[in-house]
Design a protein around this motif. Structure first.
Motif, PDB file in Angstrom:
ATOM      1  N   ASP A 212      48.395  35.809  48.516  1.00 53.61           N
ATOM      2  CA  ASP A 212      47.550  37.004  48.623  1.00 53.61           C
ATOM      3  C   ASP A 212      47.879  37.992  47.511  1.00 53.61           C
ATOM      4  OD1 ASP A 212      46.334  35.976  50.891  1.00 53.61           O
ATOM      5  OD2 ASP A 212      47.509  37.189  52.294  1.00 53.61           O
ATOM      6  N   GLY A 213      49.153  38.161  47.232  1.00 57.15           N
ATOM      7  CA  GLY A 213      49.550  39.078  46.170  1.00 57.15           C
ATOM      8  C   GLY A 213      49.060  38.631  44.808  1.00 57.15           C
TER       9      GLY A 213
ATOM     10  N   LEU B 203      46.093  40.183  41.912  1.00 50.90           N
ATOM     11  CA  LEU B 203      46.278  40.339  40.468  1.00 50.90           C
ATOM     12  C   LEU B 203      45.201  39.615  39.665  1.00 50.90           C
ATOM     13  CD1 LEU B 203      50.155  39.819  40.215  1.00 50.90           C
ATOM     14  CD2 LEU B 203      48.891  41.985  40.245  1.00 50.90           C
ATOM     15  N   GLY B 204      44.370  38.822  40.346  1.00 48.90           N
ATOM     16  CA  GLY B 204      43.278  38.130  39.673  1.00 48.90           C
ATOM     17  C   GLY B 204      43.404  36.628  39.621  1.00 48.90           C
ATOM     18  N   PHE B 205      44.489  36.063  40.164  1.00 46.60           N
ATOM     19  CA  PHE B 205      44.643  34.613  40.203  1.00 46.60           C
ATOM     20  C   PHE B 205      43.747  34.015  41.284  1.00 46.60           C
ATOM     21  CE2 PHE B 205      48.541  36.085  38.215  1.00 46.60           C
ATOM     22  CZ  PHE B 205      48.731  35.154  37.199  1.00 46.60           C
ATOM     23  N   GLU B 206      43.483  32.721  41.172  1.00 46.43           N
ATOM     24  CA  GLU B 206      42.683  32.025  42.177  1.00 46.43           C
ATOM     25  C   GLU B 206      43.481  31.870  43.468  1.00 46.43           C
ATOM     26  OE1 GLU B 206      39.515  30.993  41.919  1.00 46.43           O
ATOM     27  OE2 GLU B 206      39.391  31.835  39.885  1.00 46.43           O
TER      28      GLU B 206
ATOM     29  N   GLY C 174      47.966  26.730  40.106  1.00 40.62           N
ATOM     30  CA  GLY C 174      48.787  26.397  38.949  1.00 40.62           C
ATOM     31  C   GLY C 174      49.171  27.580  38.084  1.00 40.62           C
ATOM     32  N   PRO C 175      48.205  28.354  37.557  1.00 40.37           N
ATOM     33  CA  PRO C 175      48.585  29.499  36.720  1.00 40.37           C
ATOM     34  C   PRO C 175      49.495  30.491  37.425  1.00 40.37           C
ATOM     35  CG  PRO C 175      46.286  28.956  36.374  1.00 40.37           C
ATOM     36  CD  PRO C 175      46.750  28.103  37.531  1.00 40.37           C
TER      37      PRO C 175
ATOM     38  N   HIS D 229      46.660  32.026  30.349  1.00 40.86           N
ATOM     39  CA  HIS D 229      45.704  32.664  31.245  1.00 40.86           C
ATOM     40  C   HIS D 229      46.406  33.686  32.139  1.00 40.86           C
ATOM     41  CE1 HIS D 229      42.445  33.346  34.017  1.00 40.86           C
ATOM     42  NE2 HIS D 229      43.136  32.836  35.031  1.00 40.86           N
ATOM     43  N   GLY D 230      47.584  33.312  32.666  1.00 41.54           N
ATOM     44  CA  GLY D 230      48.298  34.216  33.566  1.00 41.54           C
ATOM     45  C   GLY D 230      48.633  35.542  32.917  1.00 41.54           C
TER      46      GLY D 230
END
Length: 299
Positions: A32-33, A37-40, A54-55, A91-92
């Protein structure tokens, strides 16, 4: 090697720590955190366990070393294909920075620990005492992930010291294990195939979760066969089993700074950690039986 003897104390400690600390990779609170931040959000599961994006995985775990490149993270993690790691990390770092995601990782790990174990599980103060003893003067030369963690403060949380020092010990053994197989002359794909044999997994199952291709496996298998370490079916030869077991012995030997200060209290520490790990597994916070559950995962 004599495989009839019981697992070493060093390996038993690693096994006891794994679900307590490695749960961060499967923590819904962490996922969730990272999503904030914008990750999937994770889309894959193994039973009741959410498998990581993964990222987010590469960036969060690597964040203990700072805002380093994907090449550095691939080198430190060692067993993953850099062709997968580097774009994930690139990407991260467009979404966050190391300080931010490292703090998010801490909150995710501690959130799941507290949700499952409570803020004061049985033996907490004694586990904290022994882990501090084991890590306060721990030498981390040549161990990049462990070194990164030593530069971080203990989180201000009832379980914060246990999380931080346990993560340090987990990565310390991992860094030591990497040094052991590199010294033995293996590359990442070769050690993946040998480890599958060691764990009794189907060939190219768990190692595939590290991003390697069939061509990579073909080259590695040919080399291992030429060395007499696997047979034509990809199974261990006696020499191969001894070679892989020796890597564990070398890894155990590198844990001497930890074992020398824990001393006769090692069984006590393991006995306190084991129920915590069992509770975390039972609650779906960690894989039920370890690497077998990851055989279908790809980043």
């Amino acid at each position: 090697m004599d495989r009839s003897t019981a697992p070493s104390a060093e390996r038993r400690l690693g096994g006891a720590l794994e679900p307590v600390i490695g749960q961060v990779f499967f923590s819904p609170e962490a996922h969730d955190g990272y999503a904030e931040l914008g990750f999937e959000r994770p889309s894959r599961r193994s039973g009741d366990v959410q498998l990581p994006d993964g990222p987010a995985y590469f960036t969060s775990r690597g964040s203990v070393m700072g805002d380093v490149s994907g090449e550095v993270i691939a080198s430190a993690f060692a067993v993953f294909d850099p062709r997968v790691v580097v774009p994930c990390v690139e990407h991260g770092w467009t979404l966050t920075d190391a300080v931010t995601i490292c703090a998010t990782r801490d909150r995710g790990a501690l959130g799941q620990m507290e949700r499952i174990l409570g803020a004061d599980p049985a033996g907490r103060s004694r586990v904290e005492e022994l882990l501090v003893r084991a890590t306060d003067e721990l030498p981390v030369e040549g161990r990049p992930l462990a070194a990164g963690i030593t530069g971080l403060d203990d989180p201000d949380h009832p379980l914060g010291i246990i999380w931080r020092r346990g993560d340090l010990l987990r990565e310390y053994r991992g860094d030591s294990h990497t040094a052991a197989w590199i010294t033995a002359g293996f590359d990442a794909v070769q050690i993946g195939l040998l480890t599958e044999c060691f764990w009794g997994l189907p060939a190219r199952s768990y190692a595939r979760t590290r991003g390697w291709t069939d061509d990579d496996f073909d080259v590695a298998a040919d080399t291992l066969r030429s060395l007499g370490l696997i047979d034509t079916d990809g199974a261990f030869t006696a020499a191969g089993r001894d070679a892989r077991e020796n890597i564990e012995h070398v890894t155990d030997a590198q844990m001497a700074p930890v074992m020398s200060v824990i001393g006769d209290h090692i069984d006590e520490l393991i006995s306190l950690l084991d129920p915590w790990g069992a509770a975390i597994r039972s609650a779906g916070g960690y894989l039920a039986s370890g690497p077998h559950d990851l055989a279908a995962q790809t980043f």
